[in-house]
Motif scaffolding. Structure first.
Motif, PDB file in Angstrom:
ATOM      1  N   ASP A   1       0.919  -1.302  -0.023  1.00  0.00           N
ATOM      2  CA  ASP A   1       0.223  -0.193   0.058  1.00  0.00           C
ATOM      3  C   ASP A   1       0.766   1.212  -0.097  1.00  0.00           C
ATOM      4  O   ASP A   1       0.426   2.253  -0.527  1.00  0.00           O
ATOM      5  CB  ASP A   1      -0.814  -0.085   1.245  1.00  0.00           C
ATOM      6  N   VAL A   2       1.988   1.161   0.859  1.00  0.00           N
ATOM      7  CA  VAL A   2       2.833   2.421   0.677  1.00  0.00           C
ATOM      8  C   VAL A   2       3.484   2.760  -0.708  1.00  0.00           C
ATOM      9  O   VAL A   2       3.546   3.741  -0.979  1.00  0.00           O
ATOM     10  CB  VAL A   2       3.964   2.195   1.841  1.00  0.00           C
ATOM     11  N   VAL A   3       3.921   1.635  -1.306  1.00  0.00           N
ATOM     12  CA  VAL A   3       4.533   1.775  -2.507  1.00  0.00           C
ATOM     13  C   VAL A   3       3.515   2.244  -3.477  1.00  0.00           C
ATOM     14  O   VAL A   3       3.688   3.238  -4.376  1.00  0.00           O
ATOM     15  CB  VAL A   3       5.065   0.453  -3.029  1.00  0.00           C
ATOM     16  N   ARG A   4       2.144   1.742  -3.401  1.00  0.00           N
ATOM     17  CA  ARG A   4       1.284   2.114  -4.314  1.00  0.00           C
ATOM     18  C   ARG A   4       0.780   3.574  -4.148  1.00  0.00           C
ATOM     19  O   ARG A   4       0.704   4.308  -5.276  1.00  0.00           O
ATOM     20  CB  ARG A   4      -0.062   1.223  -4.188  1.00  0.00           C
ATOM     21  N   GLN A   5       0.760   3.891  -3.039  1.00  0.00           N
ATOM     22  CA  GLN A   5       0.295   5.338  -2.778  1.00  0.00           C
ATOM     23  C   GLN A   5       1.478   6.322  -3.295  1.00  0.00           C
ATOM     24  O   GLN A   5       1.158   7.306  -3.863  1.00  0.00           O
ATOM     25  CB  GLN A   5      -0.073   5.724  -1.221  1.00  0.00           C
ATOM     26  N   ALA A   6       2.850   5.972  -3.110  1.00  0.00           N
ATOM     27  CA  ALA A   6       4.011   6.839  -3.472  1.00  0.00           C
ATOM     28  C   ALA A   6       3.875   7.074  -5.137  1.00  0.00           C
ATOM     29  O   ALA A   6       4.175   8.001  -5.741  1.00  0.00           O
ATOM     30  CB  ALA A   6       4.982   6.347  -3.187  1.00  0.00           C
ATOM     31  N   ARG A   7       3.410   5.738  -5.839  1.00  0.00           N
ATOM     32  CA  ARG A   7       3.507   5.667  -7.191  1.00  0.00           C
ATOM     33  C   ARG A   7       2.316   6.522  -7.673  1.00  0.00           C
ATOM     34  O   ARG A   7       2.523   7.324  -8.670  1.00  0.00           O
ATOM     35  CB  ARG A   7       3.394   4.447  -7.813  1.00  0.00           C
ATOM     36  N   ILE A   8       1.209   6.624  -7.106  1.00  0.00           N
ATOM     37  CA  ILE A   8      -0.131   7.588  -7.470  1.00  0.00           C
ATOM     38  C   ILE A   8       0.485   8.958  -7.160  1.00  0.00           C
ATOM     39  O   ILE A   8       0.214   9.681  -7.980  1.00  0.00           O
ATOM     40  CB  ILE A   8      -1.052   7.108  -6.709  1.00  0.00           C
TER      41      ILE A   8
END
Length: 82
Positions: free
Chosen positions: A67-74
């Motif tokens: 979830d942390v990586v997904r949010q950073a990518r967004i």
């Protein structure tokens, strides 16, 4: 896509290689008008799906995104469009 690892895994390469061999076998036997060979090639193509999924389940596929990586990518994508 150059910045991501989409498709750059042993599971993906193995699945695609086996499927390519199946397409070649099936296409060759189609030209030779041999239905049994065509079906054998199609069976190899289905085998590639099974092998690719099994290898991915064994951990040789792309790791799942947290979830942390997904949010950073967004957020990074949104900053680029500004």
């Amino acid at each position: 896509m150059a910045g991501s690892s989409h498709g750059h895994t042993p599971a993906a390469w193995t699945g695609v290689t086996i499927a390519f061999i199946g397409f070649c076998v099936s296409g060759t036997f189609m030209v030779l008008a041999n239905p049994l060979g065509v079906w054998a090639g199609l069976a190899v193509i289905l085998l590639s799906l099974v092998v690719g999924l099994a290898m991915s389940a064994a951990g040789l596929g792309a790791p799942k995104e947290s979830d942390v990586v997904r949010q950073a990518r967004i957020e990074a994508g949104q900053m680029q469009t500004r």
